[in-house]
Design a protein around this motif. Structure first.
Motif, PDB file in Angstrom:
ATOM      1  N   GLY A  99      65.793  55.401  -8.033  1.00  0.00           N
ATOM      2  CA  GLY A  99      66.499  54.099  -7.866  1.00  0.00           C
ATOM      3  C   GLY A  99      67.893  54.034  -8.326  1.00  0.00           C
ATOM      4  N   THR A 100      68.685  53.081  -7.990  1.00  0.00           N
ATOM      5  CA  THR A 100      70.120  52.956  -8.209  1.00  0.00           C
ATOM      6  C   THR A 100      70.135  52.541  -9.947  1.00  0.00           C
ATOM      7  OG1 THR A 100      70.238  50.950  -7.152  1.00  0.00           O
ATOM      8  CG2 THR A 100      70.868  53.019  -5.959  1.00  0.00           C
ATOM      9  N   TYR A 101      69.157  51.967 -10.192  1.00  0.00           N
ATOM     10  CA  TYR A 101      69.328  51.408 -11.509  1.00  0.00           C
ATOM     11  C   TYR A 101      68.645  52.110 -12.673  1.00  0.00           C
ATOM     12  CZ  TYR A 101      70.797  47.069  -9.323  1.00  0.00           C
ATOM     13  OH  TYR A 101      71.577  46.120  -8.391  1.00  0.00           O
ATOM     14  N   TYR A 102      69.144  52.236 -13.904  1.00  0.00           N
ATOM     15  CA  TYR A 102      68.506  52.903 -14.830  1.00  0.00           C
ATOM     16  C   TYR A 102      67.577  51.892 -15.684  1.00  0.00           C
ATOM     17  CZ  TYR A 102      67.809  55.671 -19.351  1.00  0.00           C
ATOM     18  OH  TYR A 102      67.826  56.429 -20.398  1.00  0.00           O
ATOM     19  N   SER A 103      66.366  51.973 -15.230  1.00  0.00           N
ATOM     20  CA  SER A 103      65.312  50.696 -15.778  1.00  0.00           C
ATOM     21  C   SER A 103      64.141  51.342 -15.984  1.00  0.00           C
ATOM     22  CB  SER A 103      65.520  49.626 -14.597  1.00  0.00           C
ATOM     23  OG  SER A 103      64.440  48.795 -14.664  1.00  0.00           O
ATOM     24  N   ARG A 104      63.368  50.542 -16.880  1.00  0.00           N
ATOM     25  CA  ARG A 104      61.945  50.883 -16.954  1.00  0.00           C
ATOM     26  C   ARG A 104      61.094  50.142 -16.281  1.00  0.00           C
ATOM     27  NH1 ARG A 104      60.192  51.591 -23.261  1.00  0.00           N
ATOM     28  NH2 ARG A 104      61.515  53.418 -24.043  1.00  0.00           N
ATOM     29  N   GLN A 105      61.498  49.210 -15.468  1.00  0.00           N
ATOM     30  CA  GLN A 105      60.797  48.277 -14.468  1.00  0.00           C
ATOM     31  C   GLN A 105      60.482  48.825 -13.150  1.00  0.00           C
ATOM     32  OE1 GLN A 105      63.743  45.078 -15.081  1.00  0.00           O
ATOM     33  NE2 GLN A 105      62.128  43.772 -15.624  1.00  0.00           N
ATOM     34  N   PHE A 106      59.183  48.996 -12.809  1.00  0.00           N
ATOM     35  CA  PHE A 106      58.910  49.776 -11.547  1.00  0.00           C
ATOM     36  C   PHE A 106      59.695  49.136 -10.430  1.00  0.00           C
ATOM     37  CE2 PHE A 106      55.577  47.379  -9.784  1.00  0.00           C
ATOM     38  CZ  PHE A 106      55.005  46.704 -10.686  1.00  0.00           C
ATOM     39  N   GLU A 107      59.740  47.776 -10.530  1.00  0.00           N
ATOM     40  CA  GLU A 107      60.197  47.009  -9.434  1.00  0.00           C
ATOM     41  C   GLU A 107      61.644  47.440  -9.237  1.00  0.00           C
ATOM     42  OE1 GLU A 107      57.553  44.234 -11.761  1.00  0.00           O
ATOM     43  OE2 GLU A 107      59.062  45.496 -12.308  1.00  0.00           O
ATOM     44  N   ARG A 108      62.368  48.011  -9.906  1.00  0.00           N
ATOM     45  CA  ARG A 108      63.508  48.226  -9.639  1.00  0.00           C
ATOM     46  C   ARG A 108      63.886  49.634  -8.771  1.00  0.00           C
ATOM     47  NH1 ARG A 108      68.402  45.194 -11.164  1.00  0.00           N
ATOM     48  NH2 ARG A 108      67.969  44.098 -12.870  1.00  0.00           N
ATOM     49  N   TYR A 109      62.837  50.305  -8.526  1.00  0.00           N
ATOM     50  CA  TYR A 109      62.821  51.666  -7.848  1.00  0.00           C
ATOM     51  C   TYR A 109      62.691  51.504  -6.325  1.00  0.00           C
ATOM     52  CZ  TYR A 109      63.310  53.866 -12.327  1.00  0.00           C
ATOM     53  OH  TYR A 109      63.635  54.170 -13.697  1.00  0.00           O
ATOM     54  N   ASN A 110      63.590  52.197  -5.668  1.00  0.00           N
ATOM     55  CA  ASN A 110      63.416  52.050  -4.122  1.00  0.00           C
ATOM     56  C   ASN A 110      62.612  53.105  -3.400  1.00  0.00           C
ATOM     57  OD1 ASN A 110      66.444  51.717  -5.063  1.00  0.00           O
ATOM     58  ND2 ASN A 110      65.817  50.084  -3.795  1.00  0.00           N
ATOM     59  N   TYR A 111      62.433  54.164  -4.066  1.00  0.00           N
ATOM     60  CA  TYR A 111      61.672  55.502  -3.494  1.00  0.00           C
ATOM     61  C   TYR A 111      60.553  55.937  -4.418  1.00  0.00           C
ATOM     62  CZ  TYR A 111      66.095  54.932  -0.891  1.00  0.00           C
ATOM     63  OH  TYR A 111      67.031  54.487  -0.043  1.00  0.00           O
ATOM     64  N   TRP A 112      59.514  56.245  -3.764  1.00  0.00           N
ATOM     65  CA  TRP A 112      58.525  56.740  -4.541  1.00  0.00           C
ATOM     66  C   TRP A 112      57.722  57.675  -4.053  1.00  0.00           C
ATOM     67  CZ3 TRP A 112      56.370  54.485  -9.043  1.00  0.00           C
ATOM     68  CH2 TRP A 112      57.209  53.237  -9.321  1.00  0.00           C
ATOM     69  N   GLY A 113      57.014  58.624  -4.870  1.00  0.00           N
ATOM     70  CA  GLY A 113      56.264  59.742  -4.326  1.00  0.00           C
ATOM     71  C   GLY A 113      54.966  59.515  -4.226  1.00  0.00           C
ATOM     72  N   GLN A 114      54.019  60.265  -3.749  1.00  0.00           N
ATOM     73  CA  GLN A 114      52.633  59.918  -3.406  1.00  0.00           C
ATOM     74  C   GLN A 114      51.881  59.971  -4.716  1.00  0.00           C
ATOM     75  OE1 GLN A 114      53.839  62.942  -2.998  1.00  0.00           O
ATOM     76  NE2 GLN A 114      52.312  64.274  -3.803  1.00  0.00           N
ATOM     77  N   GLY A 115      52.164  60.644  -5.715  1.00  0.00           N
ATOM     78  CA  GLY A 115      51.516  60.448  -6.997  1.00  0.00           C
ATOM     79  C   GLY A 115      50.852  61.864  -7.099  1.00  0.00           C
ATOM     80  N   THR A 116      50.370  62.436  -8.307  1.00  0.00           N
ATOM     81  CA  THR A 116      49.686  63.581  -8.437  1.00  0.00           C
ATOM     82  C   THR A 116      48.793  63.221  -9.752  1.00  0.00           C
ATOM     83  OG1 THR A 116      49.804  65.881  -9.027  1.00  0.00           O
ATOM     84  CG2 THR A 116      51.476  64.734 -10.226  1.00  0.00           C
ATOM     85  N   GLN A 117      47.478  63.716  -9.785  1.00  0.00           N
ATOM     86  CA  GLN A 117      46.650  63.501 -10.542  1.00  0.00           C
ATOM     87  C   GLN A 117      46.641  64.477 -11.881  1.00  0.00           C
ATOM     88  OE1 GLN A 117      43.939  60.744 -10.362  1.00  0.00           O
ATOM     89  NE2 GLN A 117      43.743  61.566 -12.491  1.00  0.00           N
ATOM     90  N   VAL A 118      46.583  63.579 -12.851  1.00  0.00           N
ATOM     91  CA  VAL A 118      46.492  64.275 -14.111  1.00  0.00           C
ATOM     92  C   VAL A 118      45.165  64.119 -14.859  1.00  0.00           C
ATOM     93  CG1 VAL A 118      47.544  64.758 -16.611  1.00  0.00           C
ATOM     94  CG2 VAL A 118      49.020  64.651 -14.570  1.00  0.00           C
ATOM     95  N   THR A 119      44.302  64.989 -15.135  1.00  0.00           N
ATOM     96  CA  THR A 119      42.909  64.715 -15.698  1.00  0.00           C
ATOM     97  C   THR A 119      43.140  65.359 -17.218  1.00  0.00           C
ATOM     98  OG1 THR A 119      42.145  64.294 -13.933  1.00  0.00           O
ATOM     99  CG2 THR A 119      40.494  64.581 -15.679  1.00  0.00           C
ATOM    100  N   VAL A 120      43.046  64.744 -18.387  1.00  0.00           N
ATOM    101  CA  VAL A 120      42.667  65.290 -19.536  1.00  0.00           C
ATOM    102  C   VAL A 120      41.288  65.315 -20.008  1.00  0.00           C
ATOM    103  CG1 VAL A 120      43.676  65.593 -21.927  1.00  0.00           C
ATOM    104  CG2 VAL A 120      45.282  64.960 -20.018  1.00  0.00           C
TER     105      VAL A 120
END
Length: 122
Positions: A99-120
């Motif tokens: 995203g164009t903003y340096y932010s901790r809020q996910f609503e501020r982000y425009n583009y997302w990946g599909q995600g990857t699973q991490v299992t511990v």
């Protein structure tokens, strides 16, 4: 448009390490802040860490501070998340976002990946 693809997730024992990658394609990647977020089953999405476009600024959730390290290589259009001393509570789907903003809020982000699973495992 920016396309993001995460990789590097998997199954690891508690105390182990994983390195996630977030590879970008599209517009000038270095102009975007990149955040990592995670979501465990039945829980809300939560902020993990983020890095500024230049890589000069980083921020971490208290739960991962000292264990996780975010970095980026703008020449390769890639952001990395090194995760050490993993705990079972780190189990989640990890997604990177730009995203164009340096932010901790996910609503501020425009583009997302599909995600990857991490299992511990414990």
């Amino acid at each position: 448009q920016v396309q993001l693809v995460e990789s590097g997730g998997g199954l690891v024992q508690a105390g182990g390490s994983l390195r996630l990658s977030c590879a970008a394609s599209g517009r000038t990647f270095s102009s975007y802040a990149v955040g990592w977020f995670r979501q465990a089953p039945g829980k809300e999405r939560e902020f993990v860490t983020l890095i500024s476009g230049s890589g000069g600024l980083t921020s971490y959730a208290d739960s991962v501070k000292g264990r996780f390290t975010i970095s980026r290589d703008n020449a390769k259009d890639t952001v990395y998340l090194q995760m050490n001393s993993l705990k079972p509570e780190d189990t989640a789907v990890y997604s990177c976002a730009a995203g164009t903003y340096y932010s901790r809020q996910f609503e501020r982000y425009n583009y997302w990946g599909q995600g990857t699973q991490v299992t511990v495992s414990s």
